[in-house]
Design a protein around this motif. Sequence first.
Motif, PDB file in Angstrom:
ATOM      1  N   ILE A 186       0.727  -0.953  -0.229  1.00 25.41           N
ATOM      2  CA  ILE A 186       0.020  -0.121   0.179  1.00 25.41           C
ATOM      3  C   ILE A 186       0.546   1.136  -0.032  1.00 25.41           C
ATOM      4  O   ILE A 186       1.485   1.683   0.872  1.00 25.41           O
ATOM      5  N   ASN A 187       0.137   2.136  -1.346  1.00 25.18           N
ATOM      6  CA  ASN A 187       1.882   3.142  -1.432  1.00 25.18           C
ATOM      7  C   ASN A 187       1.011   4.596  -1.128  1.00 25.18           C
ATOM      8  O   ASN A 187      -0.238   4.193  -1.389  1.00 25.18           O
ATOM      9  N   HIS A 188       1.503   5.938  -1.087  1.00 23.25           N
ATOM     10  CA  HIS A 188       0.846   7.267  -0.264  1.00 23.25           C
ATOM     11  C   HIS A 188       0.065   7.919  -1.603  1.00 23.25           C
ATOM     12  O   HIS A 188       0.972   7.162  -3.347  1.00 23.25           O
ATOM     13  N   VAL A 189      -0.483   8.485  -2.293  1.00 25.26           N
ATOM     14  CA  VAL A 189      -0.663   8.885  -3.381  1.00 25.26           C
ATOM     15  C   VAL A 189      -0.666  10.459  -3.315  1.00 25.26           C
ATOM     16  O   VAL A 189      -0.965  11.008  -2.443  1.00 25.26           O
ATOM     17  N   GLY A 190      -0.005  11.616  -4.359  1.00 22.78           N
ATOM     18  CA  GLY A 190      -0.015  13.042  -3.899  1.00 22.78           C
ATOM     19  C   GLY A 190       1.389  13.189  -3.408  1.00 22.78           C
ATOM     20  O   GLY A 190       2.326  13.002  -3.445  1.00 22.78           O
ATOM     21  N   ALA A 191       1.043  14.750  -3.399  1.00 22.12           N
ATOM     22  CA  ALA A 191       2.978  14.897  -2.911  1.00 22.12           C
ATOM     23  C   ALA A 191       2.827  16.073  -2.018  1.00 22.12           C
ATOM     24  O   ALA A 191       1.301  16.564  -1.353  1.00 22.12           O
ATOM     25  N   GLN A 192       3.871  16.156  -1.477  1.00 20.62           N
ATOM     26  CA  GLN A 192       3.836  16.776   0.325  1.00 20.62           C
ATOM     27  C   GLN A 192       5.578  17.336  -0.500  1.00 20.62           C
ATOM     28  O   GLN A 192       6.696  17.036  -0.122  1.00 20.62           O
ATOM     29  N   THR A 193       5.016  18.434  -0.600  1.00 23.12           N
ATOM     30  CA  THR A 193       6.234  19.527  -1.080  1.00 23.12           C
ATOM     31  C   THR A 193       6.414  19.404  -2.527  1.00 23.12           C
ATOM     32  O   THR A 193       5.866  19.050  -2.884  1.00 23.12           O
ATOM     33  N   GLU A 194       7.418  19.230  -2.022  1.00 25.83           N
ATOM     34  CA  GLU A 194       8.929  18.563  -3.788  1.00 25.83           C
ATOM     35  C   GLU A 194       8.609  16.738  -3.533  1.00 25.83           C
ATOM     36  O   GLU A 194       9.199  16.659  -4.981  1.00 25.83           O
ATOM     37  N   ILE A 195       8.073  16.316  -3.077  1.00 26.95           N
ATOM     38  CA  ILE A 195       8.676  14.733  -3.145  1.00 26.95           C
ATOM     39  C   ILE A 195       6.817  14.290  -3.113  1.00 26.95           C
ATOM     40  O   ILE A 195       5.455  14.483  -2.680  1.00 26.95           O
ATOM     41  N   ILE A 196       7.005  13.470  -4.278  1.00 30.57           N
ATOM     42  CA  ILE A 196       5.742  13.123  -5.083  1.00 30.57           C
ATOM     43  C   ILE A 196       5.721  11.727  -4.706  1.00 30.57           C
ATOM     44  O   ILE A 196       6.308  10.926  -5.317  1.00 30.57           O
ATOM     45  N   PHE A 197       4.331  10.942  -4.407  1.00 31.80           N
ATOM     46  CA  PHE A 197       3.849  10.001  -4.074  1.00 31.80           C
ATOM     47  C   PHE A 197       3.173   9.359  -5.292  1.00 31.80           C
ATOM     48  O   PHE A 197       2.362  10.412  -5.618  1.00 31.80           O
TER      49      PHE A 197
END
Length: 545
Positions: A211-222
């Motif tokens: 199970i992985n994250h999706v979406g962005a957190q500042t510069e990191i993109i999932f």
Amino acid sequence: MKIAVAQLSFIIGDFEGNVKKMLKAVTTAKKQEADIICFSELATCGYPPRDFLEFDDFIRLAEEAVLTLAAAAKGIAIVAGSPSRNPVVEGKDLYNSVYFLANGKIKHVQHKTLLPTYDIFDEYRYFEPASEFQIVKYKGKKIALTVCEDIWNIGNENPMYDICPMDKMMPHQPDFMINVSASPFNYNHAKNRIHVLQSNVERYQMPIFYINHVGAQTEIIFDGGSLVMSPNGNVFEEMPYFKEQVKTFNLAEVRRGKTSRLQPKNKMKLIHDALVIGIKDYFGKLGFKKCILGLSGGIDSALTAVLAVRALGKKNVRVVLMPSQFSSDHSVNDAIDLAKNLGVQYDIIPIKNIYKSYLKELKPLFGDLPFNITEENIQARSRGMLLMALSNKFGNIVLNTSNKSEAAVGYGTLYGDMCGGLSVIGDLYKTEVFELCKWINRRKEIIPNNTITKPPSAELRPNQKDSDSLPDYDILDEILFQYIEKTQGPNEIIAMGFDPKLVRRVLRLVNINEFKRYQTAPVLRVSSKAFGMGRRMPIVGKYLS
């Protein structure tokens, strides 16, 4: 048994919002008749929380979130990542943990063992590695819980750790594995991820729910792309990229492994979609709506404008043309054509008089010194000042339009064209910028063809071209790629057939311009080595400089 995979986008520190989203997913999973629903790594608090983890109040809120989820774990079990406290005085104060919640309470907690401390990761700064390895029993099944990196010591040529957590759990004879992850995107990572999962399946001969994250957190993109693996090595399901989804799987069907579903992996589409969600989430999660950028008629600002419109909508994108006496008519026309193609508001503010006023005030100091890069930078900073003034007055966030090639060799002006709140294409080499623009135009001309085919130029002096100061981008970008992504030294790069003098010059430019990159906006990460938090270089140093 049925297991639901909840691939969701969370906001760091938004405990209330994250839990609300998770509870909604629990309701969906119940309707799908799931026995277990699985969320990603550190789902309660978002990933990466960084130094928020040092605040006791932050951990308290995470604990409350877990208790709220536990209370909802009735008629369904919930698997979710969250930080937990280390009760032992010795060692780090926290664990990166995965919780198994059932029958209204916390049934089991397994801590993460392998703590990545490289590139964008810095987990050993905060967490203690696990020292105990247990499984959890639920509805007649024995389940192994692992967290992200715990499975990544298998399937690579250079293992970073001397332990594999699943090896410690295998004596308990688990029936299947659940791995909760926060695995960031780069354009090659999806293939690597599948290889690692298949290597785990080959070793342990059991189904894996990843199970992985999706979406962005500042510069990191999932990117999402959560995986369900069958024991025979088939990818039973690869969930969508860059989209939230809750989907339930029948364990018996997964075990049989008679189907295989993979997502397409076109490099340009992946990069495009990653950058769009990167912009969208940067603005959305911060509560911003509108952006502004300088539109020069060049390819970098054109690409940035297209991505911004696709992320935010044309009504929320404003562009400004700021021609000087050195700007060509075709550049202005190309910029206007693009603005009309996109349907965005555009303004034209000539900087000739602003530039002349600077020169007039500086004349007593400059005297008869000849025109050089100083006058070029005054133009760039005049444009930066205008963009920031409009940003302050109207609340539009400035998007930076510099590419990775320029940022690498310092071909940009601090407080000028390097200004902005977010660097959209700062992890794309110039050759990749051209490639992505052609991909965008594959069905219809959105970016004017002249913008793509004309020689790149900053247009800060008469008849200027990028090639006056830099080698051809085909050559430059390959040298940069070998140095930045592949960490090859000058001798190794020269051995590939590149001109020795050019290689040493390029590598020197990269190193002496670290001070510029240190002061720039966060760069949306789409490669395996982006400028920013994942590439830590000293500003003051003599290596290759």
